[in-house]
Design a protein around this motif. Structure first.
Motif, PDB file in Angstrom:
ATOM      1  N   GLY A   1       0.833  -1.199   0.000  1.00  0.00           N
ATOM      2  CA  GLY A   1       0.000   0.000   0.000  1.00  0.00           C
ATOM      3  C   GLY A   1       0.862   1.240   0.000  1.00  0.00           C
ATOM      4  N   SER A   2       0.441   2.262  -0.736  1.00  0.00           N
ATOM      5  CA  SER A   2       1.217   3.505  -0.812  1.00  0.00           C
ATOM      6  C   SER A   2       0.260   4.696  -0.766  1.00  0.00           C
ATOM      7  N   PRO A   3       0.349   5.549   0.284  1.00  0.00           N
ATOM      8  CA  PRO A   3       1.215   5.435   1.454  1.00  0.00           C
ATOM      9  C   PRO A   3       0.846   4.201   2.283  1.00  0.00           C
ATOM     10  N   LYS A   4       1.777   3.796   3.161  1.00  0.00           N
ATOM     11  CA  LYS A   4       1.568   2.570   3.915  1.00  0.00           C
ATOM     12  C   LYS A   4       0.460   2.724   4.953  1.00  0.00           C
ATOM     13  N   MET A   5      -0.036   1.586   5.419  1.00  0.00           N
ATOM     14  CA  MET A   5      -1.103   1.576   6.417  1.00  0.00           C
ATOM     15  C   MET A   5      -0.636   2.218   7.723  1.00  0.00           C
ATOM     16  N   ASN A   6      -1.536   2.973   8.361  1.00  0.00           N
ATOM     17  CA  ASN A   6      -1.282   3.481   9.706  1.00  0.00           C
ATOM     18  C   ASN A   6      -1.517   2.359  10.704  1.00  0.00           C
ATOM     19  N   LEU A   7      -0.548   2.084  11.559  1.00  0.00           N
ATOM     20  CA  LEU A   7      -0.672   1.059  12.596  1.00  0.00           C
ATOM     21  C   LEU A   7      -0.734   1.748  13.955  1.00  0.00           C
ATOM     22  N   ILE A   8      -1.772   1.443  14.720  1.00  0.00           N
ATOM     23  CA  ILE A   8      -2.064   2.160  15.970  1.00  0.00           C
ATOM     24  C   ILE A   8      -2.048   1.178  17.132  1.00  0.00           C
TER      25      ILE A   8
ATOM     26  N   ALA B   1      -6.323   0.687  20.206  1.00  0.00           N
ATOM     27  CA  ALA B   1      -6.346  -0.706  19.747  1.00  0.00           C
ATOM     28  C   ALA B   1      -7.085  -1.592  20.738  1.00  0.00           C
ATOM     29  N   THR B   2      -6.876  -1.336  22.024  1.00  0.00           N
ATOM     30  CA  THR B   2      -7.531  -2.134  23.071  1.00  0.00           C
ATOM     31  C   THR B   2      -9.050  -2.018  22.978  1.00  0.00           C
ATOM     32  N   LYS B   3      -9.545  -0.837  22.619  1.00  0.00           N
ATOM     33  CA  LYS B   3     -11.006  -0.654  22.443  1.00  0.00           C
ATOM     34  C   LYS B   3     -11.578  -1.630  21.422  1.00  0.00           C
ATOM     35  N   HIS B   4     -10.736  -1.999  20.447  1.00  0.00           N
ATOM     36  CA  HIS B   4     -11.185  -2.906  19.385  1.00  0.00           C
ATOM     37  C   HIS B   4     -10.806  -4.358  19.685  1.00  0.00           C
ATOM     38  N   GLY B   5     -10.322  -4.619  20.897  1.00  0.00           N
ATOM     39  CA  GLY B   5      -9.981  -5.981  21.286  1.00  0.00           C
ATOM     40  C   GLY B   5      -8.724  -6.502  20.617  1.00  0.00           C
ATOM     41  N   ALA B   6      -7.819  -5.587  20.258  1.00  0.00           N
ATOM     42  CA  ALA B   6      -6.601  -5.974  19.554  1.00  0.00           C
ATOM     43  C   ALA B   6      -5.379  -5.345  20.216  1.00  0.00           C
ATOM     44  N   THR B   7      -4.202  -5.864  19.862  1.00  0.00           N
ATOM     45  CA  THR B   7      -2.953  -5.239  20.315  1.00  0.00           C
ATOM     46  C   THR B   7      -2.596  -4.075  19.400  1.00  0.00           C
ATOM     47  N   THR B   8      -2.873  -4.266  18.102  1.00  0.00           N
ATOM     48  CA  THR B   8      -2.617  -3.227  17.099  1.00  0.00           C
ATOM     49  C   THR B   8      -3.794  -3.172  16.142  1.00  0.00           C
ATOM     50  N   ILE B   9      -4.183  -1.976  15.761  1.00  0.00           N
ATOM     51  CA  ILE B   9      -5.160  -1.841  14.679  1.00  0.00           C
ATOM     52  C   ILE B   9      -4.508  -1.081  13.530  1.00  0.00           C
ATOM     53  N   GLY B  10      -5.031  -1.317  12.329  1.00  0.00           N
ATOM     54  CA  GLY B  10      -4.496  -0.636  11.156  1.00  0.00           C
ATOM     55  C   GLY B  10      -5.610   0.027  10.374  1.00  0.00           C
ATOM     56  N   ILE B  11      -5.314   1.189   9.827  1.00  0.00           N
ATOM     57  CA  ILE B  11      -6.275   1.873   8.946  1.00  0.00           C
ATOM     58  C   ILE B  11      -5.486   2.514   7.819  1.00  0.00           C
ATOM     59  N   ARG B  12      -5.908   2.295   6.603  1.00  0.00           N
ATOM     60  CA  ARG B  12      -5.185   2.849   5.458  1.00  0.00           C
ATOM     61  C   ARG B  12      -5.478   4.353   5.335  1.00  0.00           C
ATOM     62  N   PRO B  13      -4.519   5.122   4.816  1.00  0.00           N
ATOM     63  CA  PRO B  13      -4.697   6.572   4.679  1.00  0.00           C
ATOM     64  C   PRO B  13      -5.940   6.973   3.904  1.00  0.00           C
ATOM     65  N   GLU B  14      -6.331   6.141   2.930  1.00  0.00           N
ATOM     66  CA  GLU B  14      -7.502   6.464   2.114  1.00  0.00           C
ATOM     67  C   GLU B  14      -8.821   6.113   2.799  1.00  0.00           C
ATOM     68  N   HIS B  15      -8.738   5.460   3.974  1.00  0.00           N
ATOM     69  CA  HIS B  15      -9.951   5.077   4.692  1.00  0.00           C
ATOM     70  C   HIS B  15     -10.186   5.956   5.925  1.00  0.00           C
ATOM     71  N   LEU B  16      -9.591   7.147   5.887  1.00  0.00           N
ATOM     72  CA  LEU B  16      -9.800   8.155   6.929  1.00  0.00           C
ATOM     73  C   LEU B  16     -10.434   9.389   6.298  1.00  0.00           C
ATOM     74  N   THR B  17     -11.386   9.994   6.989  1.00  0.00           N
ATOM     75  CA  THR B  17     -11.904  11.289   6.531  1.00  0.00           C
ATOM     76  C   THR B  17     -11.355  12.372   7.448  1.00  0.00           C
TER      77      THR B  17
ATOM     78  N   ILE C   1     -11.205  -1.223   9.377  1.00  0.00           N
ATOM     79  CA  ILE C   1     -10.123  -1.302  10.363  1.00  0.00           C
ATOM     80  C   ILE C   1      -9.596  -2.740  10.418  1.00  0.00           C
ATOM     81  N   HIS C   2      -8.280  -2.882  10.371  1.00  0.00           N
ATOM     82  CA  HIS C   2      -7.626  -4.192  10.467  1.00  0.00           C
ATOM     83  C   HIS C   2      -7.168  -4.399  11.909  1.00  0.00           C
ATOM     84  N   LYS C   3      -7.321  -5.639  12.411  1.00  0.00           N
ATOM     85  CA  LYS C   3      -6.941  -5.929  13.797  1.00  0.00           C
ATOM     86  C   LYS C   3      -5.846  -6.993  13.826  1.00  0.00           C
TER      87      LYS C   3
END
Length: 334
Positions: free
Chosen positions: A235-242, A247-263, A323-325
């Motif tokens: 992916g370009s730009p690369k995915m944002n990893l949070i 991340a804990t709110k989503h039940g994960a250690t890390t969540i990812g969201i691509r730059p194009e999937h943010l408003t 959102i990726h978990k």
């Protein structure tokens, strides 16, 4: 023709294992791209297939036959390197003909294959020129032509566009993709450029430290990365990893969201941050946002005419369906 299978293939240099045992199947007619950061083993793996490096273990089968111990000339493959390696004193015609002359092919067959290759590569008008009279892109096409006339069962490309400028790279990328559609021959292509991988491949093989992290189509890797490494690489730009509380709110250690999937908004949103650098590319603007907990900076891909300036306060909202978990081991969660 052109089916390549690796079974437990492994490579060590002395006591250093650079490619742990791996399995991989490349089907007839596929365009397969090996991609990964520098030092990940992609060129070494290509050289093992070509026979330019000996395996330390495992087997390589080409069209169902064990080719592990065969020399490069007996494998029915043609390799195109980063360096054009053309003979400067020879014409384009003679450069393309060179492997056929070495094989003592008849002049009639040589002429036929040269004309076919030149036509496919738009080199017909340049056959009597010397390499020094050609552009970098044209010289690379001559190197590809020299491979085509051998009529191999598969082409192996080792970062063939690295020496070209940005505009030529884009043009040659399209030409090689068109050539694959014309020839319908297996192509295995090595690059560190994931944009090349995404735009050219039928199948991408993502490597890290000699290990295959994921194999799949470009869109499979984009939509369902198997782990954090693939998510951050494709992916370009690369995915944002949070990480952290978000991340804990989503039940994960890390969540990812691509730059194009943010408003992005100047008035409201889930996450508040401050605009850093904004890269205006015309059709798109890449905005780097600081102050987002767990991901600093965060990159947003917005419309080209978005009106933001350095230091502005903005609000971001992710598309929750996209959102990726990932778990503590960095693996994708369902």
């Amino acid at each position: 023709m052109g089916r390549i299978e690796l079974k437990g293939v492994q490579k060590s240099f002395g006591t250093t294992e650079v490619i742990p045992p791996l399995d991989l199947q490349i089907n007839d007619g596929e365009f397969v791209v090996f991609v990964g950061p520098s030092g990940c083993g992609k060129s070494t793996l290509l050289r093992l297939i070509a026979g330019l490096e000996d395996t330390s273990g495992g087997n390589i089968e080409i069209d169902g036959k064990d080719a592990t111990a065969l020399p490069p000339a007996k494998r029915g493959l043609a390799m195109v390197f980063q360096s054009y390696a053309l003979y400067p004193h020879m014409s384009v015609r003679k450069n393309i003909a060179f492997p056929m002359r070495m094989a003592k092919m008849s002049p009639e067959e040589q002429d036929k294959r040269i004309e076919n290759a030149a036509s496919a590569l738009n080199l017909t008008d340049y056959l009597d020129r010397k390499p020094g009279q050609l552009s970098g892109g044209q010289r690379q096409r001559v190197a590809i032509g020299r491979a085509i006339v051998r009529e191999p069962s598969a082409f192996l490309f080792d970062e063939p566009l690295s020496n070209l400028d940005a505009a030529l790279r884009v043009g040659m990328r399209m030409e090689i993709s068109e050539l694959h559609k014309k020839l319908k021959t297996t192509m295995v292509y090595v690059t560190h450029d994931q944009v090349e991988a995404m735009t050219m491949a039928d199948k991408i093989v993502v490597l890290q430290a000699g290990v295959i992290e994921q194999v799949g189509s470009p869109l499979e890797l984009y939509h369902t990365p198997k782990n954090k490494f693939v998510a951050g690489f494709i992916g370009s730009p690369k995915m944002n990893l949070i990480e952290g509380a978000e991340a804990t709110k989503h039940g994960a250690t890390t969540i990812g969201i691509r730059p194009e999937h943010l408003t992005v908004s100047t008035t409201e949103g889930e996450w508040q941050g401050t605009v850093g650098v904004a890269e205006h590319l015309g059709s798109d603007t890449f905005i780097h946002i600081h102050g987002i907990a767990g991901c600093d900076p965060m990159t947003v891909r917005a419309a080209g005419d978005v009106a933001v300036n350095h230091g502005d306060t903005v609000y971001l909202t992710p598309d929750h369906a996209l959102i990726h978990k990932f778990d503590a081991a960095g693996l994708r969660m369902a």
